[in-house]
Scaffold this motif. Structure first.
Motif, PDB file in Angstrom:
ATOM      1  N   GLU A 180       0.818  -1.204   0.000  1.00 18.20           N
ATOM      2  CA  GLU A 180       0.000   0.000   0.000  1.00 18.20           C
ATOM      3  C   GLU A 180       0.853   1.257   0.000  1.00 18.20           C
ATOM      4  N   GLN A 181       1.962   1.238   0.773  1.00 19.75           N
ATOM      5  CA  GLN A 181       2.854   2.399   0.826  1.00 19.75           C
ATOM      6  C   GLN A 181       3.512   2.642  -0.533  1.00 19.75           C
ATOM      7  N   LYS A 182       3.949   1.566  -1.162  1.00 20.63           N
ATOM      8  CA  LYS A 182       4.578   1.695  -2.477  1.00 20.63           C
ATOM      9  C   LYS A 182       3.598   2.285  -3.481  1.00 20.63           C
ATOM     10  N   GLN A 183       2.379   1.796  -3.457  1.00 22.66           N
ATOM     11  CA  GLN A 183       1.367   2.301  -4.387  1.00 22.66           C
ATOM     12  C   GLN A 183       1.077   3.779  -4.121  1.00 22.66           C
ATOM     13  N   ALA A 184       1.055   4.145  -2.833  1.00 25.10           N
ATOM     14  CA  ALA A 184       0.777   5.541  -2.479  1.00 25.10           C
ATOM     15  C   ALA A 184       1.888   6.458  -2.977  1.00 25.10           C
ATOM     16  N   ILE A 185       3.134   6.029  -2.774  1.00 24.49           N
ATOM     17  CA  ILE A 185       4.282   6.823  -3.232  1.00 24.49           C
ATOM     18  C   ILE A 185       4.256   6.971  -4.743  1.00 24.49           C
ATOM     19  N   GLU A 186       4.041   5.866  -5.440  1.00 25.82           N
ATOM     20  CA  GLU A 186       4.019   5.902  -6.906  1.00 25.82           C
ATOM     21  C   GLU A 186       2.898   6.809  -7.407  1.00 25.82           C
ATOM     22  N   ARG A 187       1.749   6.761  -6.753  1.00 20.57           N
ATOM     23  CA  ARG A 187       0.601   7.563  -7.164  1.00 20.57           C
ATOM     24  C   ARG A 187       0.888   9.059  -6.948  1.00 20.57           C
ATOM     25  N   ILE A 188       1.514   9.382  -5.810  1.00 19.78           N
ATOM     26  CA  ILE A 188       1.827  10.781  -5.503  1.00 19.78           C
ATOM     27  C   ILE A 188       2.824  11.351  -6.501  1.00 19.78           C
ATOM     28  N   VAL A 189       3.885  10.588  -6.754  1.00 23.41           N
ATOM     29  CA  VAL A 189       4.911  11.050  -7.692  1.00 23.41           C
ATOM     30  C   VAL A 189       4.313  11.215  -9.086  1.00 23.41           C
ATOM     31  N   ARG A 190       3.538  10.208  -9.516  1.00 22.21           N
ATOM     32  CA  ARG A 190       2.946  10.273 -10.855  1.00 22.21           C
ATOM     33  C   ARG A 190       2.035  11.485 -10.983  1.00 22.21           C
ATOM     34  N   ASP A 191       1.172  11.689 -10.006  1.00 19.79           N
ATOM     35  CA  ASP A 191       0.234  12.801 -10.068  1.00 19.79           C
ATOM     36  C   ASP A 191       0.965  14.136 -10.126  1.00 19.79           C
ATOM     37  N   TYR A 192       2.026  14.251  -9.333  1.00 17.85           N
ATOM     38  CA  TYR A 192       2.774  15.506  -9.315  1.00 17.85           C
ATOM     39  C   TYR A 192       3.430  15.763 -10.664  1.00 17.85           C
ATOM     40  N   LEU A 193       4.051  14.726 -11.244  1.00 13.66           N
ATOM     41  CA  LEU A 193       4.744  14.896 -12.514  1.00 13.66           C
ATOM     42  C   LEU A 193       3.785  15.169 -13.658  1.00 13.66           C
ATOM     43  N   VAL A 194       2.614  14.559 -13.619  1.00 10.83           N
ATOM     44  CA  VAL A 194       1.615  14.818 -14.649  1.00 10.83           C
ATOM     45  C   VAL A 194       1.169  16.280 -14.598  1.00 10.83           C
ATOM     46  N   LYS A 195       1.021  16.811 -13.388  1.00  8.74           N
ATOM     47  CA  LYS A 195       0.600  18.204 -13.227  1.00  8.74           C
ATOM     48  C   LYS A 195       1.743  19.190 -13.468  1.00  8.74           C
ATOM     49  N   ASN A 196       2.985  18.728 -13.315  1.00 13.37           N
ATOM     50  CA  ASN A 196       4.149  19.608 -13.458  1.00 13.37           C
ATOM     51  C   ASN A 196       5.203  18.950 -14.356  1.00 13.37           C
ATOM     52  N   PRO A 197       4.897  18.689 -15.624  1.00 13.00           N
ATOM     53  CA  PRO A 197       5.825  17.965 -16.503  1.00 13.00           C
ATOM     54  C   PRO A 197       7.154  18.680 -16.729  1.00 13.00           C
ATOM     55  N   GLU A 198       7.175  20.013 -16.523  1.00 15.02           N
ATOM     56  CA  GLU A 198       8.418  20.744 -16.731  1.00 15.02           C
ATOM     57  C   GLU A 198       9.506  20.309 -15.747  1.00 15.02           C
ATOM     58  N   VAL A 199       9.079  19.691 -14.639  1.00 14.68           N
ATOM     59  CA  VAL A 199      10.052  19.198 -13.663  1.00 14.68           C
ATOM     60  C   VAL A 199      10.965  18.148 -14.297  1.00 14.68           C
ATOM     61  N   LEU A 200      10.413  17.337 -15.191  1.00 16.79           N
ATOM     62  CA  LEU A 200      11.202  16.292 -15.836  1.00 16.79           C
ATOM     63  C   LEU A 200      12.365  16.877 -16.628  1.00 16.79           C
ATOM     64  N   LEU A 201      12.135  18.041 -17.232  1.00 18.40           N
ATOM     65  CA  LEU A 201      13.214  18.690 -17.979  1.00 18.40           C
ATOM     66  C   LEU A 201      14.349  19.084 -17.047  1.00 18.40           C
ATOM     67  N   GLU A 202      13.986  19.645 -15.885  1.00 19.14           N
ATOM     68  CA  GLU A 202      15.028  20.053 -14.937  1.00 19.14           C
ATOM     69  C   GLU A 202      15.751  18.846 -14.352  1.00 19.14           C
ATOM     70  N   VAL A 203      14.979  17.783 -14.085  1.00 16.96           N
ATOM     71  CA  VAL A 203      15.605  16.557 -13.586  1.00 16.96           C
ATOM     72  C   VAL A 203      16.562  16.004 -14.632  1.00 16.96           C
ATOM     73  N   GLY A 204      16.150  16.036 -15.907  1.00 11.29           N
ATOM     74  CA  GLY A 204      17.003  15.551 -16.985  1.00 11.29           C
ATOM     75  C   GLY A 204      18.279  16.362 -17.096  1.00 11.29           C
ATOM     76  N   ARG A 205      18.139  17.689 -16.976  1.00 14.24           N
ATOM     77  CA  ARG A 205      19.333  18.549 -17.040  1.00 14.24           C
ATOM     78  C   ARG A 205      20.262  18.277 -15.876  1.00 14.24           C
ATOM     79  N   GLU A 206      19.686  18.081 -14.708  1.00 15.94           N
ATOM     80  CA  GLU A 206      20.505  17.799 -13.524  1.00 15.94           C
ATOM     81  C   GLU A 206      21.235  16.470 -13.685  1.00 15.94           C
ATOM     82  N   LEU A 207      20.546  15.471 -14.243  1.00 19.50           N
ATOM     83  CA  LEU A 207      21.172  14.169 -14.462  1.00 19.50           C
ATOM     84  C   LEU A 207      22.332  14.288 -15.444  1.00 19.50           C
ATOM     85  N   GLU A 208      22.115  15.019 -16.549  1.00 18.07           N
ATOM     86  CA  GLU A 208      23.181  15.212 -17.535  1.00 18.07           C
ATOM     87  C   GLU A 208      24.373  15.925 -16.915  1.00 18.07           C
TER      88      GLU A 208
END
Length: 281
Positions: A61-89
Protein backbone atom coordinates in the motif's frame (compact mmCIF):
# COMPACT_ATOMS: atom_id res chain seq x y z
CA UNK A 1 6.96 22.16 -5.16
CA UNK A 2 10.21 23.42 -6.73
CA UNK A 3 12.00 21.03 -9.07
CA UNK A 4 15.15 21.22 -6.94
CA UNK A 5 13.19 19.94 -3.99
CA UNK A 6 11.93 17.00 -6.02
CA UNK A 7 15.50 16.23 -7.08
CA UNK A 8 16.55 16.14 -3.43
CA UNK A 9 13.67 13.79 -2.65
CA UNK A 10 14.62 11.52 -5.53
CA UNK A 11 18.17 11.51 -4.16
CA UNK A 12 16.83 10.49 -0.79
CA UNK A 13 14.82 7.67 -2.29
CA UNK A 14 17.99 6.21 -3.81
CA UNK A 15 19.62 5.69 -0.41
CA UNK A 16 18.68 3.02 2.12
CA UNK A 17 18.27 5.36 5.10
CA UNK A 18 16.89 8.19 3.02
CA UNK A 19 14.09 6.14 1.51
CA UNK A 20 11.70 6.62 4.41
CA UNK A 21 12.52 10.32 4.69
CA UNK A 22 11.90 10.74 0.99
CA UNK A 23 8.68 8.79 1.19
CA UNK A 24 7.49 10.95 4.08
CA UNK A 25 8.24 14.08 2.08
CA UNK A 26 6.34 12.72 -0.90
CA UNK A 27 3.42 11.67 1.27
CA UNK A 28 3.38 15.14 2.80
CA UNK A 29 3.43 16.56 -0.69
CA UNK A 30 0.46 14.42 -1.63
CA UNK A 31 -1.47 15.68 1.38
CA UNK A 32 -0.55 19.26 0.52
CA UNK A 33 -1.71 18.84 -3.06
CA UNK A 34 -4.96 17.32 -1.87
CA UNK A 35 -5.55 20.17 0.62
CA UNK A 36 -4.32 22.87 -1.73
CA UNK A 37 -1.60 24.14 0.63
CA UNK A 38 1.84 23.10 1.83
CA UNK A 39 2.20 21.67 5.36
CA UNK A 40 3.61 24.36 7.67
CA UNK A 41 3.72 22.51 11.00
CA UNK A 42 4.63 19.11 12.42
CA UNK A 43 1.65 17.07 13.57
CA UNK A 44 1.39 14.04 15.76
CA UNK A 45 0.66 11.95 12.66
CA UNK A 46 3.80 12.84 10.73
CA UNK A 47 5.97 12.57 13.85
CA UNK A 48 4.66 9.06 14.33
CA UNK A 49 5.51 8.16 10.75
CA UNK A 50 8.97 9.69 11.08
CA UNK A 51 9.68 7.49 14.07
CA UNK A 52 8.83 4.34 12.15
CA UNK A 53 11.37 1.55 11.80
CA UNK A 54 13.66 2.64 8.91
CA UNK A 55 14.83 -0.93 8.37
CA UNK A 56 11.32 -2.22 7.58
CA UNK A 57 10.41 -2.59 3.87
CA UNK A 58 7.56 -0.58 2.41
CA UNK A 59 4.20 -2.31 2.34
CA UNK A 60 2.40 -2.77 -0.96
CA UNK A 61 0.00 0.00 0.00
CA UNK A 62 2.85 2.40 0.83
CA UNK A 63 4.58 1.70 -2.48
CA UNK A 64 1.37 2.30 -4.39
CA UNK A 65 0.78 5.54 -2.48
CA UNK A 66 4.28 6.82 -3.23
CA UNK A 67 4.02 5.90 -6.91
CA UNK A 68 0.60 7.56 -7.16
CA UNK A 69 1.83 10.78 -5.50
CA UNK A 70 4.91 11.05 -7.69
CA UNK A 71 2.95 10.27 -10.85
CA UNK A 72 0.23 12.80 -10.07
CA UNK A 73 2.77 15.51 -9.31
CA UNK A 74 4.74 14.90 -12.51
CA UNK A 75 1.62 14.82 -14.65
CA UNK A 76 0.60 18.20 -13.23
CA UNK A 77 4.15 19.61 -13.46
CA UNK A 78 5.82 17.97 -16.50
CA UNK A 79 8.42 20.74 -16.73
CA UNK A 80 10.05 19.20 -13.66
CA UNK A 81 11.20 16.29 -15.84
CA UNK A 82 13.21 18.69 -17.98
CA UNK A 83 15.03 20.05 -14.94
CA UNK A 84 15.61 16.56 -13.59
CA UNK A 85 17.00 15.55 -16.98
CA UNK A 86 19.33 18.55 -17.04
CA UNK A 87 20.50 17.80 -13.52
CA UNK A 88 21.17 14.17 -14.46
CA UNK A 89 23.18 15.21 -17.53
CA UNK A 90 25.18 17.66 -15.42
CA UNK A 91 26.03 15.03 -12.83
CA UNK A 92 26.95 12.47 -15.49
CA UNK A 93 29.23 15.01 -17.18
CA UNK A 94 30.91 15.82 -13.85
CA UNK A 95 31.43 12.13 -13.16
CA UNK A 96 32.92 11.62 -16.63
CA UNK A 97 35.33 14.54 -16.17
CA UNK A 98 36.45 13.15 -12.82
CA UNK A 99 36.93 9.68 -14.32
CA UNK A 100 38.92 11.09 -17.24
CA UNK A 101 41.15 12.98 -14.80
CA UNK A 102 41.79 9.79 -12.82
CA UNK A 103 42.65 7.76 -15.93
CA UNK A 104 44.92 10.47 -17.36
CA UNK A 105 46.79 10.82 -14.07
CA UNK A 106 47.26 7.06 -13.83
CA UNK A 107 48.53 6.88 -17.43
CA UNK A 108 50.36 10.20 -17.56
CA UNK A 109 53.64 8.88 -18.97
CA UNK A 110 51.94 6.65 -21.54
CA UNK A 111 49.80 9.52 -22.80
CA UNK A 112 52.19 12.47 -22.77
CA UNK A 113 55.72 11.07 -23.02
CA UNK A 114 55.56 7.70 -24.78
CA UNK A 115 58.73 7.14 -26.85
CA UNK A 116 56.53 5.69 -29.61
CA UNK A 117 54.89 9.07 -30.30
CA UNK A 118 56.16 11.88 -32.50
CA UNK A 119 56.33 15.39 -31.03
CA UNK A 120 55.58 18.63 -32.87
CA UNK A 121 56.09 22.16 -31.66
CA UNK A 122 57.97 22.96 -28.48
CA UNK A 123 59.06 19.73 -26.71
CA UNK A 124 59.33 21.76 -23.49
CA UNK A 125 56.06 23.65 -23.92
CA UNK A 126 53.98 24.57 -20.90
CA UNK A 127 50.91 22.86 -22.38
CA UNK A 128 50.72 19.53 -24.20
CA UNK A 129 47.98 18.59 -26.63
CA UNK A 130 47.75 14.92 -27.58
CA UNK A 131 46.00 13.95 -30.81
CA UNK A 132 44.65 10.43 -31.43
CA UNK A 133 44.37 10.03 -35.21
CA UNK A 134 43.96 7.64 -38.15
CA UNK A 135 45.41 8.15 -41.62
CA UNK A 136 42.08 7.25 -43.24
CA UNK A 137 40.02 9.63 -41.11
CA UNK A 138 38.74 12.57 -43.20
CA UNK A 139 38.52 14.85 -40.17
CA UNK A 140 42.08 13.95 -39.14
CA UNK A 141 43.24 15.07 -42.57
CA UNK A 142 41.62 18.45 -41.93
CA UNK A 143 43.09 18.57 -38.43
CA UNK A 144 46.69 18.50 -39.70
CA UNK A 145 46.48 22.05 -40.99
CA UNK A 146 44.88 23.29 -37.77
CA UNK A 147 47.65 21.76 -35.63
CA UNK A 148 50.32 23.29 -37.86
CA UNK A 149 48.63 26.70 -37.50
CA UNK A 150 48.56 26.18 -33.75
CA UNK A 151 52.29 25.56 -33.33
CA UNK A 152 53.04 28.50 -35.61
CA UNK A 153 50.82 30.78 -33.51
CA UNK A 154 51.85 29.47 -30.09
CA UNK A 155 55.53 28.73 -29.54
CA UNK A 156 54.92 27.27 -26.09
CA UNK A 157 52.75 24.32 -27.08
CA UNK A 158 53.86 20.71 -27.36
CA UNK A 159 51.85 18.47 -29.72
CA UNK A 160 51.99 14.69 -29.36
CA UNK A 161 50.83 12.63 -32.34
CA UNK A 162 49.40 9.30 -31.22
CA UNK A 163 48.84 6.60 -33.87
CA UNK A 164 45.31 5.29 -33.34
CA UNK A 165 44.36 3.24 -36.44
CA UNK A 166 40.68 2.35 -36.12
CA UNK A 167 39.70 2.03 -39.79
CA UNK A 168 41.01 -1.45 -40.45
CA UNK A 169 44.13 -3.16 -41.77
CA UNK A 170 45.12 -0.40 -44.19
CA UNK A 171 45.21 2.11 -41.35
CA UNK A 172 47.23 -0.23 -39.13
CA UNK A 173 49.67 -0.80 -41.98
CA UNK A 174 50.05 2.96 -42.53
CA UNK A 175 50.55 3.59 -38.80
CA UNK A 176 53.36 1.05 -38.59
CA UNK A 177 55.00 2.51 -41.70
CA UNK A 178 54.80 6.00 -40.20
CA UNK A 179 56.36 4.85 -36.92
CA UNK A 180 59.11 3.05 -38.85
CA UNK A 181 59.88 6.23 -40.82
CA UNK A 182 61.22 7.87 -37.67
CA UNK A 183 64.39 5.77 -38.01
CA UNK A 184 65.12 7.71 -41.21
CA UNK A 185 64.17 11.12 -39.81
CA UNK A 186 61.26 11.53 -42.22
CA UNK A 187 58.23 11.09 -39.99
CA UNK A 188 56.68 14.55 -40.37
CA UNK A 189 57.11 14.65 -44.16
CA UNK A 190 55.64 11.15 -44.44
CA UNK A 191 52.84 11.95 -41.99
CA UNK A 192 51.74 15.01 -43.98
CA UNK A 193 51.99 13.13 -47.30
CA UNK A 194 49.84 10.28 -45.96
CA UNK A 195 47.26 12.76 -44.70
CA UNK A 196 47.07 14.42 -48.11
CA UNK A 197 46.16 11.10 -49.75
CA UNK A 198 42.40 10.62 -50.11
CA UNK A 199 42.64 6.97 -49.05
CA UNK A 200 45.72 5.24 -47.69
CA UNK A 201 46.09 1.54 -48.54
CA UNK A 202 48.74 -1.14 -48.44
CA UNK A 203 49.13 -0.57 -52.17
CA UNK A 204 50.08 3.12 -52.02
CA UNK A 205 51.90 3.48 -48.68
CA UNK A 206 55.30 2.62 -50.14
CA UNK A 207 54.71 4.80 -53.22
CA UNK A 208 54.07 7.74 -50.90
CA UNK A 209 57.12 6.79 -48.85
CA UNK A 210 59.30 6.83 -51.94
CA UNK A 211 58.00 10.27 -52.94
CA UNK A 212 59.14 11.79 -49.63
CA UNK A 213 62.60 10.26 -49.94
CA UNK A 214 62.34 7.21 -47.69
CA UNK A 215 64.38 4.07 -48.29
CA UNK A 216 61.46 1.72 -48.92
CA UNK A 217 63.34 -1.52 -48.30
CA UNK A 218 64.61 -0.27 -44.96
CA UNK A 219 61.12 0.98 -44.12
CA UNK A 220 59.66 -2.47 -44.82
CA UNK A 221 62.21 -4.14 -42.57
CA UNK A 222 61.73 -1.61 -39.76
CA UNK A 223 57.95 -2.05 -39.83
CA UNK A 224 58.35 -5.52 -38.34
CA UNK A 225 59.42 -4.01 -35.02
CA UNK A 226 57.11 -5.59 -32.39
CA UNK A 227 57.22 -2.36 -30.38
CA UNK A 228 54.95 -0.71 -32.94
CA UNK A 229 52.20 -3.29 -32.45
CA UNK A 230 52.56 -2.92 -28.69
CA UNK A 231 52.35 0.87 -28.95
CA UNK A 232 49.15 0.70 -31.03
CA UNK A 233 47.55 -1.68 -28.52
CA UNK A 234 48.54 0.60 -25.64
CA UNK A 235 47.06 3.63 -27.38
CA UNK A 236 43.85 1.72 -28.14
CA UNK A 237 43.50 0.70 -24.50
CA UNK A 238 43.95 4.29 -23.31
CA UNK A 239 41.49 5.58 -25.91
CA UNK A 240 38.90 3.02 -24.84
CA UNK A 241 39.34 3.98 -21.18
CA UNK A 242 38.82 7.65 -22.09
CA UNK A 243 35.80 6.85 -24.31
CA UNK A 244 37.63 8.09 -27.41
CA UNK A 245 35.73 5.95 -29.89
CA UNK A 246 36.38 8.04 -32.98
CA UNK A 247 39.05 10.23 -34.49
CA UNK A 248 40.39 12.77 -34.07
CA UNK A 249 40.47 12.78 -30.30
CA UNK A 250 42.36 15.24 -28.13
CA UNK A 251 43.71 15.28 -24.60
CA UNK A 252 44.76 18.61 -23.13
CA UNK A 253 45.96 18.41 -19.55
CA UNK A 254 43.18 16.42 -17.82
CA UNK A 255 40.42 17.12 -20.36
CA UNK A 256 39.25 15.04 -23.33
CA UNK A 257 37.61 16.18 -26.55
CA UNK A 258 36.36 13.72 -29.15
CA UNK A 259 35.92 15.21 -32.61
CA UNK A 260 37.54 17.73 -34.94
CA UNK A 261 38.69 21.03 -33.48
CA UNK A 262 39.56 24.03 -35.61
CA UNK A 263 42.29 26.43 -34.47
CA UNK A 264 39.92 28.42 -32.24
CA UNK A 265 38.78 25.27 -30.48
CA UNK A 266 42.35 24.13 -29.88
CA UNK A 267 43.26 27.55 -28.54
CA UNK A 268 40.26 27.50 -26.22
CA UNK A 269 41.25 24.16 -24.66
CA UNK A 270 44.83 25.35 -24.21
CA UNK A 271 43.71 28.69 -22.79
CA UNK A 272 41.46 26.98 -20.25
CA UNK A 273 44.29 24.68 -19.16
CA UNK A 274 46.62 27.63 -18.66
CA UNK A 275 43.97 29.63 -16.79
CA UNK A 276 42.98 26.79 -14.48
CA UNK A 277 46.55 25.62 -13.92
CA UNK A 278 47.92 22.32 -15.14
CA UNK A 279 46.82 19.24 -13.25
CA UNK A 280 48.87 16.87 -15.43
CA UNK A 281 50.88 18.81 -18.02
Amino acid sequence: MPAKSLIKIIDALTTRRGAVAGAIALLALGSALALGSAPAVSTGANIKVAQADTSAPFSAEQKQAIERIVRDYLVKNPEVLLEVGRELEKRQAEMQVAEHRRIILENKDKIFTSPADFVLGNPNGDITIVEFFDYNCPWCKRAVGELMKLIEADSNVKVVLKEFPIFGENSIFAAKAAMASRAQGKYLDFHIALMKERQVTKDNVFKIAQKVGLDVEKLKADMDNPEFEAAIKQTSAIAQALAIEGTPGYVVDAKVNVGFLALDGLRQMIGEARKEGCQVC
